[in-house]
Design a protein around this motif. Structure first.
Motif, PDB file in Angstrom:
ATOM      1  N   ARG A 223       0.809  -1.212   0.000  1.00  0.00           N
ATOM      2  CA  ARG A 223       0.000   0.000   0.000  1.00  0.00           C
ATOM      3  C   ARG A 223       0.848   1.271   0.000  1.00  0.00           C
ATOM      4  NH1 ARG A 223      -5.018   0.577   3.928  1.00  0.00           N
ATOM      5  NH2 ARG A 223      -3.440   0.206   5.485  1.00  0.00           N
TER       6      ARG A 223
ATOM      7  N   ARG B 274       3.822   5.986  -5.307  1.00  0.00           N
ATOM      8  CA  ARG B 274       3.812   6.082  -6.773  1.00  0.00           C
ATOM      9  C   ARG B 274       2.752   7.050  -7.271  1.00  0.00           C
ATOM     10  NH1 ARG B 274       5.806   0.610  -9.702  1.00  0.00           N
ATOM     11  NH2 ARG B 274       7.658   0.623  -8.439  1.00  0.00           N
ATOM     12  N   ARG B 275       1.577   6.967  -6.611  1.00  0.00           N
ATOM     13  CA  ARG B 275       0.486   7.834  -7.031  1.00  0.00           C
ATOM     14  C   ARG B 275       0.895   9.292  -6.838  1.00  0.00           C
ATOM     15  NH1 ARG B 275      -3.457   4.847  -4.815  1.00  0.00           N
ATOM     16  NH2 ARG B 275      -3.411   6.059  -2.919  1.00  0.00           N
ATOM     17  N   LYS B 276       1.508   9.560  -5.674  1.00  0.00           N
ATOM     18  CA  LYS B 276       1.931  10.931  -5.389  1.00  0.00           C
ATOM     19  C   LYS B 276       2.963  11.399  -6.403  1.00  0.00           C
ATOM     20  CE  LYS B 276       0.910  11.433  -0.529  1.00  0.00           C
ATOM     21  NZ  LYS B 276       1.341  10.790   0.716  1.00  0.00           N
ATOM     22  N   ARG B 277       3.876  10.492  -6.741  1.00  0.00           N
ATOM     23  CA  ARG B 277       4.922  10.854  -7.693  1.00  0.00           C
ATOM     24  C   ARG B 277       4.320  11.178  -9.053  1.00  0.00           C
ATOM     25  NH1 ARG B 277       8.580   7.083  -5.873  1.00  0.00           N
ATOM     26  NH2 ARG B 277       7.906   5.581  -7.417  1.00  0.00           N
ATOM     27  N   SER B 278       3.382  10.324  -9.472  1.00  0.00           N
ATOM     28  CA  SER B 278       2.836  10.572 -10.810  1.00  0.00           C
ATOM     29  C   SER B 278       1.947  11.805 -10.836  1.00  0.00           C
ATOM     30  CB  SER B 278       2.104   9.337 -11.357  1.00  0.00           C
ATOM     31  OG  SER B 278       0.902   9.156 -10.686  1.00  0.00           O
ATOM     32  N   GLU B 279       1.299  12.083  -9.690  1.00  0.00           N
ATOM     33  CA  GLU B 279       0.523  13.324  -9.600  1.00  0.00           C
ATOM     34  C   GLU B 279       1.440  14.530  -9.708  1.00  0.00           C
ATOM     35  OE1 GLU B 279      -3.176  11.828  -6.806  1.00  0.00           O
ATOM     36  OE2 GLU B 279      -1.806  13.366  -6.046  1.00  0.00           O
TER      37      GLU B 279
ATOM     38  N   GLN C  46       2.311   1.944  -3.339  1.00  0.00           N
ATOM     39  CA  GLN C  46       1.293   2.431  -4.291  1.00  0.00           C
ATOM     40  C   GLN C  46       0.993   3.904  -4.064  1.00  0.00           C
ATOM     41  OE1 GLN C  46      -2.267   0.053  -5.127  1.00  0.00           O
ATOM     42  NE2 GLN C  46      -1.262  -1.597  -4.006  1.00  0.00           N
ATOM     43  N   THR C  47       0.861   4.277  -2.772  1.00  0.00           N
ATOM     44  CA  THR C  47       0.600   5.678  -2.441  1.00  0.00           C
ATOM     45  C   THR C  47       1.746   6.557  -2.913  1.00  0.00           C
ATOM     46  OG1 THR C  47      -0.496   4.860  -0.474  1.00  0.00           O
ATOM     47  CG2 THR C  47      -0.066   7.209  -0.557  1.00  0.00           C
TER      48      THR C  47
ATOM     49  N   SER D   8       2.558  14.927 -13.237  1.00  0.00           N
ATOM     50  CA  SER D   8       1.563  15.397 -14.195  1.00  0.00           C
ATOM     51  C   SER D   8       1.075  16.802 -13.847  1.00  0.00           C
ATOM     52  CB  SER D   8       0.394  14.416 -14.268  1.00  0.00           C
ATOM     53  OG  SER D   8      -0.284  14.414 -13.030  1.00  0.00           O
TER      54      SER D   8
END
Ligand SMILES: [Zn+2]
Ligand SMILES: [Zn+2]
Length: 162
Positions: free
Chosen positions: A141, A147-152, A144-145, A155
């Protein structure tokens, strides 16, 4: 001390006795570090923990004891083929979930996995199976969090402050 921990320690003491290993305070502290981590720790991690209770202990001593534990079977190694040594204190048969990013290892009970079958005819000649281990590889988890923050961030999503 929780009941589970006491029980784990009792089991460990019994396994040591069966193997003719002296149950020293040092070994107890090392084992407790393994049990407390619940994370399949490396010898380096164990060293950091044990040092807080026995400041004079060396990494060599930790490593030697860990090797003795493994050789005598009172502790197990998680997998034989991975690059780093990871220790297992859960002696009941189980499988693993491995995070491919941070290498965290989680236990999953054997009964949760449908029986794994391997017909004898598929085995290389003369191979005798002693144990079956299943490894599920994925992302934990927190990875995943992250990674999500990084991709946010990449972008250009901007979180507006209130
Ligand atoms: Zn992870
Ligand atoms: Zn495990």
């Amino acid at each position: 001390m929780s009941d589970l921990r006491t029980q784990a320690l009792d089991d460990f003491r019994r396994r040591c006795k069966e193997q003719g290993l002296a149950f020293t305070f040092q070994r107890q502290v090392i084992y407790e570090a393994v049990v407390d981590s619940r994370e399949h720790p490396t010898p380096e991690w164990i060293y950091e923990q044990v040092r807080q209770r026995i400041p004079s202990i060396s990494f060599g001593t930790i490593y030697k004891n860990v090797k003795t534990f493994l050789d005598s079977g009172v502790l197990k190694e998680v997998t034989l083929h991975h690059g780093s040594l990871r220790l297992e204190s859960n002696m009941t048969p189980h499988h693993h979930l491995v995070c491919s990013s941070c290498k965290a290892i989680f236990d999953i009970e054997e009964s949760a996995v449908a029986p794994v079958q391997l017909p004898k005819t598929k085995l290389p000649a003369g191979f005798s199976i002693k144990q079956c281990r299943v490894e599920f590889v994925g992302l934990c988890r927190s990875c995943q969090t992250a990674r999500r923050k990084r991709s946010e961030a990449n972008s250009g999503v901007i979180r507006r402050r209130r």
